[in-house]
Design a protein around this motif. Sequence first.
Motif, mmCIF file in Angstrom:
data_model
loop_
_atom_site.group_PDB
_atom_site.id
_atom_site.type_symbol
_atom_site.label_atom_id
_atom_site.label_comp_id
_atom_site.label_asym_id
_atom_site.label_seq_id
_atom_site.Cartn_x
_atom_site.Cartn_y
_atom_site.Cartn_z
ATOM 1 N N SER A 65 -21.430 40.650 22.384
ATOM 2 C CA SER A 65 -20.458 41.577 22.953
ATOM 3 C C SER A 65 -20.790 42.027 24.362
ATOM 4 O O SER A 65 -19.897 42.379 25.129
ATOM 5 N N HIS A 98 -14.437 39.249 17.832
ATOM 6 C CA HIS A 98 -13.153 39.452 18.501
ATOM 7 C C HIS A 98 -12.306 40.326 17.572
ATOM 8 O O HIS A 98 -11.829 39.884 16.530
ATOM 9 N N ILE A 142 -13.146 42.479 22.698
ATOM 10 C CA ILE A 142 -14.579 42.263 22.551
ATOM 11 C C ILE A 142 -15.287 43.480 23.114
ATOM 12 O O ILE A 142 -15.066 43.863 24.258
ATOM 13 N N ARG A 165 -11.367 40.690 29.994
ATOM 14 C CA ARG A 165 -11.225 40.678 28.543
ATOM 15 C C ARG A 165 -9.874 41.251 28.126
ATOM 16 O O ARG A 165 -9.413 42.253 28.672
#
Length: 441
Positions: A65, A98, A142, A165
């Motif tokens: 992460s 995810h 994430i 992201r």
Amino acid sequence: MDDSVSVGVLSLHNSKETKAIVNAVEALGHRGVWLRENNLCVDIEDGVARMEPDVDVVANRLLLSNTEQPCELLGLALSLSRLRPTLNRPENVLTAFHKFATATSLAESEVSLPDATLALDSDRLNDEKAKYGDEVVYKTAIGTHGGGTWKIAADEQVNPRVGDRYAFLQELVERDGDRHRDLRVYIVDGDIVGTMRRYAPENDWRTNVALGGDVEGVDDLPEDAADMALAAADRIGLDYAGVDLVEGHDGWHLLEVNPTAGFKGLFEATGVSPAPYIAKLAVETAGGEVDDDEVERLAQTLDDSRPADVEANPTPDREEANVIGYTEDVLVSGTSGTERIVAKSDTGASRTSIDTRLAAKIGAGPIKSMTKVKSGSVKSGKARPVVDIVVGVAGDRHTVAASLEDRGHMDYPLLLGRDILQHYQVDVRRRTGEESSSDEE
């Protein structure tokens, strides 16, 4: 005859959990090996793949992460999983880390989920906010330790991405009048080994231990919550995981399935370490045997000391070896934008601070609390608002509570404090843009 097996724990960061699992394997009479940068090698010769160290099974503890390139680590884990039996297989970890993939995998199952919306178009995402009421959760797909998660008002504008992201909207689940709390249920091999209740720290609504939340053990886990946690871990396909549940007015809802959940908070709350249970599963997966009574005894301590096979001064891992300069190119993100800027490192500042204009530009916020900072002219310090931002530095991402200030008269709109610098070595001689570029050959 030696019936012991060897267990490799795959982790490239300085992980207390990794140390605890390796030590538990050793305490159970088998060989524990920390698979890391200074010892892992895979060689393919004449069509035959050989792995060093040569272990019988791999326990995957790669932390995905916080890195900007999670696919690199997933590819590494996938490579090893083709050679050895692997716990927390990378394809299942991909689903778990995810958060929206977790949600779609559990949709139409016995697991109850908060409503959520992911849209790649900004207008569509903002239009969808209306159905969530006055407040909604906005989070990156994430993230970890509560990073990349905001509670926003319905009239605040957001982007489909925070930095590089994707982000999505999620229904805010909470009980009126109660301090915000949730459950972390730790599961190993289909069994619950411990449960803790996590409480949000003052002036926050996120319950993560890393953010200062309080914890307490839970001995009377409701049956419906236990069933939901077990079903989620099983459906995602994880051998061990921390499953986070929150209780609303209509029952329990799943928030997250964490494949690399920490041990410290759980042990503090319950007196139980998951490490021996993970070690047991790994040993038995490789065909070895363990004493169940010894597993129970070992679980009463959390031995995260340096394993015997790790030298006293090992080659620094990637996280420890990163060096940044007195000034550094960084990416800073809020709920509505991302900017690449030059930031200044200040080891004397405990907290990162951001200029008000930059904060407004990226949509930092909302203001979560006030903090006092020292000032040469004011002995008691100045009160400044605090907002969450995401800062990308040297390939890693950090969500920090930064203080807001007018830095318009200063050279740098972002000051990196020790909340970020603790992860790096600072070379004060290095300045962004001062290195001379060499001609291409």
